[in-house]
Design a protein around this motif. Structure first.
Motif, PDB file in Angstrom:
ATOM      1  N   SER A 111     -16.912 -57.612 -28.372  1.00  0.00           N
ATOM      2  CA  SER A 111     -17.592 -56.372 -28.001  1.00  0.00           C
ATOM      3  C   SER A 111     -16.601 -55.218 -28.060  1.00  0.00           C
ATOM      4  CB  SER A 111     -18.251 -56.486 -26.625  1.00  0.00           C
ATOM      5  OG  SER A 111     -19.104 -55.371 -26.402  1.00  0.00           O
ATOM      6  N   SER A 118     -25.544 -52.248 -23.384  1.00  0.00           N
ATOM      7  CA  SER A 118     -24.154 -52.537 -23.777  1.00  0.00           C
ATOM      8  C   SER A 118     -23.840 -54.028 -23.808  1.00  0.00           C
ATOM      9  CB  SER A 118     -23.197 -51.839 -22.819  1.00  0.00           C
ATOM     10  OG  SER A 118     -23.345 -50.438 -22.900  1.00  0.00           O
ATOM     11  N   TYR A 119     -24.558 -54.814 -22.996  1.00  0.00           N
ATOM     12  CA  TYR A 119     -24.314 -56.252 -22.902  1.00  0.00           C
ATOM     13  C   TYR A 119     -25.301 -57.058 -23.743  1.00  0.00           C
ATOM     14  CZ  TYR A 119     -27.760 -55.057 -19.349  1.00  0.00           C
ATOM     15  OH  TYR A 119     -28.842 -54.519 -18.694  1.00  0.00           O
ATOM     16  N   ALA A 146     -16.979 -48.164 -20.952  1.00  0.00           N
ATOM     17  CA  ALA A 146     -16.276 -49.444 -21.047  1.00  0.00           C
ATOM     18  C   ALA A 146     -15.106 -49.495 -20.068  1.00  0.00           C
ATOM     19  CB  ALA A 146     -15.784 -49.674 -22.474  1.00  0.00           C
ATOM     20  N   VAL A 206     -16.383 -50.217 -16.635  1.00  0.00           N
ATOM     21  CA  VAL A 206     -16.619 -51.651 -16.428  1.00  0.00           C
ATOM     22  C   VAL A 206     -15.291 -52.345 -16.132  1.00  0.00           C
ATOM     23  CG1 VAL A 206     -17.366 -53.797 -17.543  1.00  0.00           C
ATOM     24  CG2 VAL A 206     -18.696 -51.689 -17.866  1.00  0.00           C
ATOM     25  N   ALA A 264     -22.992 -48.587 -19.007  1.00  0.00           N
ATOM     26  CA  ALA A 264     -22.917 -49.903 -19.640  1.00  0.00           C
ATOM     27  C   ALA A 264     -23.464 -51.013 -18.755  1.00  0.00           C
ATOM     28  CB  ALA A 264     -21.468 -50.218 -20.018  1.00  0.00           C
ATOM     29  N   ASP A 265     -23.699 -50.724 -17.472  1.00  0.00           N
ATOM     30  CA  ASP A 265     -24.258 -51.762 -16.586  1.00  0.00           C
ATOM     31  C   ASP A 265     -25.782 -51.781 -16.590  1.00  0.00           C
ATOM     32  OD1 ASP A 265     -24.894 -49.493 -15.159  1.00  0.00           O
ATOM     33  OD2 ASP A 265     -23.816 -50.041 -13.331  1.00  0.00           O
ATOM     34  N   SER A 313     -14.876 -54.056 -22.435  1.00  0.00           N
ATOM     35  CA  SER A 313     -15.682 -54.560 -23.548  1.00  0.00           C
ATOM     36  C   SER A 313     -15.637 -56.087 -23.631  1.00  0.00           C
ATOM     37  CB  SER A 313     -15.228 -53.925 -24.867  1.00  0.00           C
ATOM     38  OG  SER A 313     -13.852 -54.092 -25.088  1.00  0.00           O
ATOM     39  N   LEU A 354     -18.091 -57.294 -21.191  1.00  0.00           N
ATOM     40  CA  LEU A 354     -19.469 -57.181 -21.702  1.00  0.00           C
ATOM     41  C   LEU A 354     -19.807 -58.358 -22.625  1.00  0.00           C
ATOM     42  CD1 LEU A 354     -19.543 -53.341 -22.474  1.00  0.00           C
ATOM     43  CD2 LEU A 354     -20.810 -54.520 -20.665  1.00  0.00           C
ATOM     44  N   VAL A 406     -23.334 -57.353 -15.303  1.00  0.00           N
ATOM     45  CA  VAL A 406     -22.062 -56.636 -15.409  1.00  0.00           C
ATOM     46  C   VAL A 406     -21.437 -56.492 -14.026  1.00  0.00           C
ATOM     47  CG1 VAL A 406     -20.967 -54.477 -16.119  1.00  0.00           C
ATOM     48  CG2 VAL A 406     -22.837 -55.429 -17.482  1.00  0.00           C
TER      49      VAL A 406
END
Length: 490
Positions: free
Chosen positions: A73, A208-209, A240, A243, A284-285, A429, A432, A443
């Motif tokens: 990722s 994102s995941y 990212a 995360v 991203a979550d 990343s 992810l 996440v």
């Protein structure tokens, strides 16, 4: 299993190899050129990114069981315009996030289309670095290339396409294009029409995941990886990095003191401030985030130390500072203009308050405090939306300074948590990719189990009070001198 995180930066790509429990097994970086065809322009060749990624993956995995690599990722530099023709060939070099050629197009969007409409369509207003103004620039200045556009992509998504054959992007990165309806997580038909492009020219949107595909056989063969290795959508670099610092869920905060500076606040709910001073993006979550971005943060300190007083001994210079909160010297850290919250490319760095007894240490202190005050400007906007923040993570080169972390903690009146890993977008990343492979249920769970806090800086009442008084003076300086910036630029 093993997971690869790809941080596609502006000067280099950084790749990490991570076990499912978060243990980092290897790290590799590959640099590539940056081109400045004209003053203010900034471009890169997507082919150079691809070469860096493929060579980097080979080096990263050469001493490990490649069949255990289950996912790849990305965290990538945001806003860059990558355009492909009907044969999926790159039409022109990518126009990057820090390219300044789109002043005319940005003004058109903000003043003619109107900030209110832009905010209604996308939850954001136009900035010179965003992707939509770049499309308008190509349309006006390179019409023959504009007509050839078959797919519009962002930097990291070009790598995902080369690996998987899928034209994809994720919600967090797409949020910075000014082409996506952030609240409803879909392309904005109004913005696509304004830019003269169609939905068919846009990549498919993913969380994102999400898994977008697997390695193409010829790519898997070249890299020595399995064709079952999943390619995961990934995120814009700031999301990212968030995360990777555990800034996920509701009401979490991360401050990055890099070349530029950001304050990143995660939220379960969508929200926009009335002046669009902060970016309102997808996270991203799977939720949302607000982000304030200042264009010069740790770079202010580097400019002052390296360029002005001529020293590399940052630690010794900071050791001379003995009166935190007590100096009457102030510094506006707008060496490259400013984005959040002022959105003024013509703003400039400014010292004010010097007297005959002002010392070098006073001015060094003013630089560090000025960056902290500017970050607080964005925090105050978030607080005006009812968001309550009690602590923040911190990362970036500036975060290596114990003194600067202490200043941040007391200027913002927040507990500052220092985390174990500093791999940022690359770690985020890789996490992810692990979530996409069901190593974690979310996440948030991955962040809870992988990200470890190793130190916390607590604010003190005495310093908080001193900085409260000083900030109330600082925030009056920019509005007072703003008109001068228009005069001195001529």
């Amino acid at each position: 299993m093993l997971y690869i995180g790809v941080d596609l930066g502006t000067s280099a790509v950084k790749l990490i190899l991570m076990e499912a429990d978060g243990t980092i097994k290897n790290v590799v970086s590959k640099e590539y050129p940056l081109y400045f065809p004209k003053p203010g322009w900034s471009e890169q060749k997507p082919e150079d990114w691809w070469e860096g990624v493929t060579e980097g993956i080979k080096e990263l995995t050469k001493d490990f069981d490649k069949n255990k690599v289950a996912g790849i990722s990305f965290g990538g530099q945001m806003h860059g315009l990558v355009i492909l023709d009907q044969d999926d060939q790159v039409i022109r070099p990518a126009i990057l996030w820090n390219d300044g050629r789109t002043g005319k197009e940005t003004n058109y969007l903000n003043e003619v289309i109107g900030k209110d409409k832009l905010s209604a369509y996308t939850a954001n207003i136009a900035f010179a670095g965003f992707t939509a103004p770049k499309l308008l620039w190509v349309k006006a200045n390179e019409p023959e290339l504009f007509e050839k556009i078959n797919k519009i992509m962002l930097p990291k998504d070009y790598i995902a396409y080369k690996l998987s054959g899928v034209h994809c992007t994720d919600y967090s990165d797409a949020s910075g294009m000014l082409l996506m309806d952030v609240k409803n997580k879909c392309w904005s038909k109004e913005m696509l029409a304004i830019c003269g492009v169609t939905q068919e020219q846009m990549p498919k949107l993913y969380e994102s995941y999400d898994v977008v595909g697997t390695l193409k056989p010829e790519v898997a063969n070249e890299l020595g990886l399995s064709t079952q290795c999943k390619v995961v959508a990934g995120a814009g670099d700031n999301a990212a990095a968030a995360v990777g610092t555990g800034t996920v869920g509701d009401g979490r905060c991360n401050i990055s003191l890099g070349t530029s500076g950001t304050i990143f606040i995660s939220s379960k709910e969508f929200g926009v401030d009335e002046n669009n001073a902060l970016h309102a993006f997808a996270h991203a979550d799977g939720s949302y985030h607000l982000m304030g971005c200042m264009l010069s943060a740790a770079s202010c300190n580097k400019w002052w130390m390296d360029g002005i007083i001529g020293t590399k001994d940052y630690q010794n210079e900071q050791a001379q500072i003995t009166k935190l909160g007590g100096s009457q010297v102030y510094f506006l850290p707008y060496l490259m203009g400013e984005r959040s919250p002022h959105n003024n490319p013509d703003a400039r760095g400014t010292f004010i308050g010097m007297t005959m007894d002002t010392t070098r240490a006073d001015m060094t202190q003013a630089v560090l405090e000025g960056v902290a005050f500017a970050i607080r400007d964005s925090l105050e906007v978030a607080k005006s939306l009812g968001i309550k923040i009690e602590r923040t993570k911190i990362c970036g080169g500036g975060a290596k300074s114990p003194l600067w972390k202490k200043i941040i903690a007391n200027v913002l009146n927040l507990k500052v948590d220092v985390i174990e890993s500093e791999e940022g977008p690359a770690l985020g990343s890789a996490m992810l990719a692990a979530v996409a492979n069901k190593e974690y249920t979310s996440v948030e769970e991955a962040a809870e189990k992988i990200v470890k806090v190793v130190d916390t800086i607590e604010p003190t009442n005495e310093l908080v009070q001193k900085y409260e008084e000083k900030y109330n003076k600082f925030k009056q300086i920019y509005p007072t001198v703003k008109g001068l910036f228009d005069i001195i630029k001529e």
